[in-house]
Design a protein around this motif. Structure first.
Motif, short mmCIF file in Angstrom:
data_model
loop_
_atom_site.label_atom_id
_atom_site.label_comp_id
_atom_site.label_asym_id
_atom_site.label_seq_id
_atom_site.Cartn_x
_atom_site.Cartn_y
_atom_site.Cartn_z
N VAL A 66 15.81 2.00 13.36
CA VAL A 66 14.76 2.97 13.66
C VAL A 66 13.50 2.27 14.19
CG1 VAL A 66 15.20 3.46 11.23
CG2 VAL A 66 13.00 4.04 12.19
N GLY A 67 13.02 2.77 15.31
CA GLY A 67 11.87 2.18 15.98
C GLY A 67 10.58 2.90 15.67
N SER A 68 9.50 2.31 16.11
CA SER A 68 8.19 2.86 15.77
C SER A 68 8.00 4.25 16.38
CB SER A 68 7.10 1.93 16.28
OG SER A 68 7.26 1.70 17.66
N ARG A 69 8.54 4.42 17.56
CA ARG A 69 8.39 5.68 18.27
C ARG A 69 9.06 6.85 17.51
NH1 ARG A 69 8.36 7.69 23.87
NH2 ARG A 69 7.70 5.65 24.58
N THR A 70 10.31 6.66 17.18
CA THR A 70 11.03 7.70 16.44
C THR A 70 10.32 8.04 15.14
OG1 THR A 70 12.60 5.87 16.40
CG2 THR A 70 13.51 8.07 16.72
N LEU A 71 9.84 6.99 14.51
CA LEU A 71 9.18 7.17 13.23
C LEU A 71 7.92 8.01 13.41
CD1 LEU A 71 10.23 6.17 10.64
CD2 LEU A 71 8.65 4.26 10.72
N ALA A 72 7.17 7.70 14.46
CA ALA A 72 5.92 8.41 14.71
C ALA A 72 6.18 9.89 14.96
CB ALA A 72 5.20 7.79 15.92
N SER A 126 0.85 -1.18 0.00
CA SER A 126 0.00 0.00 0.00
C SER A 126 0.89 1.23 0.00
CB SER A 126 -0.87 0.01 1.26
OG SER A 126 -0.06 0.25 2.38
N THR A 127 0.28 2.37 -0.33
CA THR A 127 1.10 3.58 -0.29
C THR A 127 1.62 3.82 1.12
OG1 THR A 127 -0.96 4.80 -0.05
CG2 THR A 127 0.05 4.79 -2.23
N ARG A 128 0.84 3.40 2.09
CA ARG A 128 1.32 3.59 3.46
C ARG A 128 2.60 2.77 3.70
NH1 ARG A 128 -2.37 2.34 8.59
NH2 ARG A 128 -3.28 4.33 7.98
N HIS A 129 2.55 1.52 3.28
CA HIS A 129 3.74 0.68 3.42
C HIS A 129 4.94 1.35 2.79
CE1 HIS A 129 0.91 -2.82 4.10
NE2 HIS A 129 1.82 -2.98 5.06
N VAL A 130 4.72 1.83 1.57
CA VAL A 130 5.82 2.44 0.84
C VAL A 130 6.37 3.65 1.58
CG1 VAL A 130 6.46 3.64 -1.27
CG2 VAL A 130 5.04 1.60 -1.37
N ARG A 131 5.44 4.45 2.08
CA ARG A 131 5.90 5.65 2.78
C ARG A 131 6.70 5.30 4.03
NH1 ARG A 131 2.13 10.03 4.53
NH2 ARG A 131 4.13 10.85 5.20
N VAL A 132 6.23 4.31 4.73
CA VAL A 132 6.94 3.90 5.93
C VAL A 132 8.33 3.36 5.56
CG1 VAL A 132 7.00 2.23 7.83
CG2 VAL A 132 4.88 3.43 7.27
N LEU A 133 8.35 2.52 4.54
CA LEU A 133 9.64 1.98 4.10
C LEU A 133 10.61 3.11 3.79
CD1 LEU A 133 11.51 -0.28 3.34
CD2 LEU A 133 10.41 -0.40 1.09
N GLN A 134 10.10 4.06 3.02
CA GLN A 134 10.95 5.19 2.65
C GLN A 134 11.48 5.92 3.88
OE1 GLN A 134 9.13 8.10 0.02
NE2 GLN A 134 11.18 8.89 -0.44
N ALA A 135 10.56 6.14 4.83
CA ALA A 135 10.98 6.86 6.03
C ALA A 135 12.04 6.08 6.80
CB ALA A 135 9.77 7.11 6.92
N VAL A 136 11.83 4.78 6.90
CA VAL A 136 12.81 3.96 7.63
C VAL A 136 14.17 4.03 6.94
CG1 VAL A 136 13.46 1.62 8.28
CG2 VAL A 136 11.10 2.38 8.57
N VAL A 137 14.16 3.84 5.63
CA VAL A 137 15.42 3.85 4.89
C VAL A 137 16.13 5.18 5.06
CG1 VAL A 137 16.48 3.77 2.61
CG2 VAL A 137 14.69 2.14 3.21
N GLU A 138 15.39 6.25 4.88
CA GLU A 138 16.05 7.56 4.94
C GLU A 138 16.56 7.86 6.34
OE1 GLU A 138 13.25 10.18 3.08
OE2 GLU A 138 13.84 9.54 1.06
#
Lengths: 344, 344
Positions: free
Chosen positions: A26-32, A5-17
Motif C-alpha cells: 500500500v502506497g501513500s496515495r491509496t492511503l491518503a 505517536s497516535t498518528r504513527h499508530v493509526r497509519v500502521l493500522q491502516a496499512v496493515v488492514e
DNA sequence: CGTTAGCACTCATCGCCTTGGAGTGCTAAC
DNA sequence: GTTAGCACTCCAAGGCGATGAGTGCTAACG
C-alpha cells in the motif's frame, strides 16, 4: 515501543488492514484516499518512512508501496485488532459439527480441523492429545490373538480411543478383566499419568508389600503407555488446498516448502508444542516460529482440554497476511467447544 | 490396430521410452541418433507422421518433437512394456514394512501407501476395504456409555478394525456377550455379508421360528453395517508432495486441479471402484479415467484381498508419463504382500 | 520404390529494449 | 508542521529480433 505517536499508530493500522484486505503493497496515495485520513500523500510518506525505520513496515522494492513486517503484524495483533464478533452462522456451524461427530477422539479432532478449513481460507490444524493427561473414566482390555491386546480408553466426555499393543506374556481375558477392574477402581478423577503415579506411590510406600496384581498391571500399562496413540505427538491437517488460493503462494517453490512442512509434521508439532503453559491463545507470526519453511505463514492456535489440563492445540495456518481479527476469536471459540465436547 | 508395421511399432516404443525418460518432446533427429536406429531423420519423420495420423503421437506445437498420446501410452503398456524385474531392495522394503506394521487395518494400508510413496516418485493410493466382504474370525462388542457400543472385528489375518456405533436400545454387557458369542458361532469361513445372509436365511426358513436372539443380533448388525468404517468408501493417499517434483505439474493451475481431486477423494474412489470383477491389475491412462481433474494423470492399481474376494485397490497415481514398466510389477508385488498380510 | 539430402517454413524461447505507471525521497514553498 | 512539485527508481508488460529445434515437402539417389 519507540514512542509511536497516535498518528504513527493509526497509519500502521491502516496499512496493515489495507494489506490484509488487498494483498497489495500500500502506497501513500491509496492511503491518503482512504476515509478518515486528512493528510496528504507527502505527509504520509514521512510517517511511513518512520515506521519503516522502526521496523514495522518494509518495501518489496524501492518503488513499491509498503507492506507490514512480521513486527508490524505483531504490533497490530497485540494492540490494534479489537476482538470482533463471531458471525452466529459460524458459531452454529461449529457447535453442530462437533455435536454430530461420534465419540471417537480422532473423529472429533477431525471435525474440528475440517470446520476451520471450511470457515476460513486457511489450513486447519490440531495436535493429537497426549492421552496420558486425560482424565479417564474407564479402561477395558480385550484379548486378541496371542499377546495382542486392545485397550479401550474412555475419557471423561465419552471420548473413546482404542489402542492396540502387546503384552510381554500371554494373558487370558479373565486376567485382563481383573486388571482392568483394578485399574478402573483406581480411576476417579485421575489422568492416566495420575493413575500411574498412584500405582507407583502405593508400591513405593509398600503399603501392600509386593503385589502380583500391582506388578502385572504396571507392566501392562508400561506397554500401553508407549503406544503412539497414547503419546500423541502427531498433528492433523485439513484444507491445505485453501492455501493455493492465496496469491502469495502462487510461487511453486514457496508452495513446495510449505507442503513439505505439512507432510513431515514434525516442524508443525514443534511449533504447537512450544505453547507456554497456561497460555490459552497464541499467535505465531512468520519468522517467529523459527521454522524456515513456515516463515511466510502465521499460526493462530488455542489450547483445548480444560483449565490446567491442556490436551493439545487447535487452530489455523495461513499466510502472515491473515485476517487476524476474524480468525482469533473464531479459533478461540472452536477450541472452547471442542474442550467441552471432550471433557464434560 | 491400423496394421502397424514393425518399424512403426519400434519407433513408437522408442518415442515413448525416450519421453518417459526425459519428459521432453522427442524429435526425429534425437531418435535417429539413439542406438539401434539405422534410419535417417527424414525417414523417421515419415513414420512419425503416420503414427500421429493414427493417433499415437501428437505435437505440443507445430515445430516441436512428438509426445505420446494417451492412446500411444496405452499401446505401449499393452504390447511393449515387458515386465521388468523388481529390485530386490524394493521387495525387501515392502515385505519388511508390512510385516512390521501392527495389526490394525488402517495401519497396514497406511504402510502400504507410504511404501509406494517412498519407492516411487508418485502418489500412493489405497481404497479402504468394504469390511462386509472380509472373512471375519470373530466379533466382540463392548458396551460404552448409554447406547454406544464398540465393535471389535478381527479378520482372518489378525487384522483389527474397531467400529463405534449405537444400538436402538440400551444393552448390558452380558447381553452383548451373548450376541457376540452367537455371532461368532456362525462365523466359520464366512464374510460379514455371508453371516448376514445366513442369519436372514435361517430366519426366512423359519427353522427356529421367531427367535428373540436372532432378531436382536440382526438389529444390532444393521446398525453396525451402516458405519463407514465397515462400508469402506474412502481412500488413503500418501506422497502427494512427490508430484511437485515433476515438471509437468509445475503449472500452478494444473496442480490445483489435481490436489482438489486428492482432497475430495470421491473422484479417485470412483475410478478405483471401476475396476472390473476379477481384474487383478489395472492401468488407467490419462483421460481414460473420464475425470477432468485427472486427465494428465495415470493410475496403476492392483486389487488386494484374495482370489474372488477383492477388498480394495492399491496403487499409485502419477503423470501419464509414468515409468510403467517399473511401476506395474511393483504395484502388483505390493498388492500381493498386502493381501497375504491381511488374509493369511 | 523405399530412402535420403536439402530447403523453406513454423514456432517457442530468450534476451533486449522501450514504455507506462506507481511510488518514493527530497526540497522548497506555504 | 504540512504540502506541492519534481526528479528518480523500479517493476511489469509489450514489442522485436535472433536462435534453434523441428517439421513437411520435394527431388534425387540406389
Amino acid at each position: 515501543m519507540e514512542n509511536l505517536s497516535t498518528r504513527h499508530v493509526r497509519v500502521l493500522q491502516a496499512v496493515v488492514e489495507n494489506y490484509i484486505r488487498t494483498g497489495e503493497p500500500v502506497g501513500s496515495r491509496t492511503l491518503a484516499r482512504s476515509p478518515g485520513f486528512k493528510l496528504s500523500p507527502a505527509t504520509l510518506r514521512n510517517v511511513m518512512a518512520d515506521l519503516e525505520e522502526y521496523g514495522y513496515l518494509c518495501q518489496p522494492h524501492t518503488s513499491a508501496g509498503r507492506i507490514p513486517t512480521d513486527l508490524g503484524f505483531r504490533f497490530y495483533v497485540n494492540h490494534l485488532s479489537g476482538p470482533s464478533e463471531i458471525p452466529s452462522a459460524a458459531q452454529r456451524k461449529i457447535r453442530e459439527r462437533l455435536e454430530m461427530s461420534d465419540g471417537r477422539l480422532e473423529e472429533i479432532l477431525h471435525d474440528g480441523v475440517l470446520t476451520l478449513a471450511q470457515l476460513t481460507p486457511y489450513v486447519g490444524v490440531v495436535s493429537l492429545p497426549d492421552f496420558r493427561r486425560m482424565v479417564v473414566r474407564h479402561i477395558r482390555f480385550v484379548k486378541l490373538a496371542g499377546h495382542r491386546i486392545l485397550a479401550i480408553i474412555v475419557a471423561l466426555g465419552g471420548t473413546v480411543q482404542n489402542v492396540l499393543f502387546e503384552s510381554d506374556t500371554e494373558l487370558s481375558q479373565d486376567q485382563l478383566n481383573r486388571y482392568s477392574n483394578y485399574l478402573n477402581s483406581l480411576l476417579g478423577e485421575l489422568t492416566l499419568n495420575g493413575v500411574k503415579r498412584k500405582i507407583l506411590e502405593e508400591m513405593a510406600g509398600d503399603k501392600r508389600g509386593y503385589d502380583e496384581l500391582f506388578a502385572q498391571v504396571l507392566a501392562l500399562s508400561q506397554n500401553l503407555f508407549q503406544q503412539k496413540e497414547v503419546l500423541g505427538g502427531d498433528v492433523m491437517l485439513d484444507g491445505k488446498l485453501n492455501l493455493l488460493e492465496h496469491p502469495e503462494f502462487a510461487d511453486v517453490e514457496r508452495m513446495k516448502e510449505i507442503f513439505k512442512a505439512f507432510e513431515e509434521k514434525g516442524t508443525i508439532l514443534k511449533i504447537l508444542d512450544d505453547a507456554l503453559e497456561g497460555e490459552q491463545l497464541r499467535v505465531v507470526i512468520g519468522s517467529e516460529s523459527h521454522a524456515r519453511e513456515l516463515r511466510h505463514c502465521s499460526l493462530v492456535t488455542a489450547a483445548y482440554g480444560r483449565p490446567g489440563e491442556v490436551l493439545g492445540q487447535v487452530g489455523v495456518i495461513g499466510p502472515t497476511r491473515m485476517d487476524y481479527s476474524r480468525i482469533i476469536p473464531l479459533v478461540n471459540y472452536l477450541a472452547n467447544v471442542m474442550s467441552q465436547r471432550l471433557t464434560s
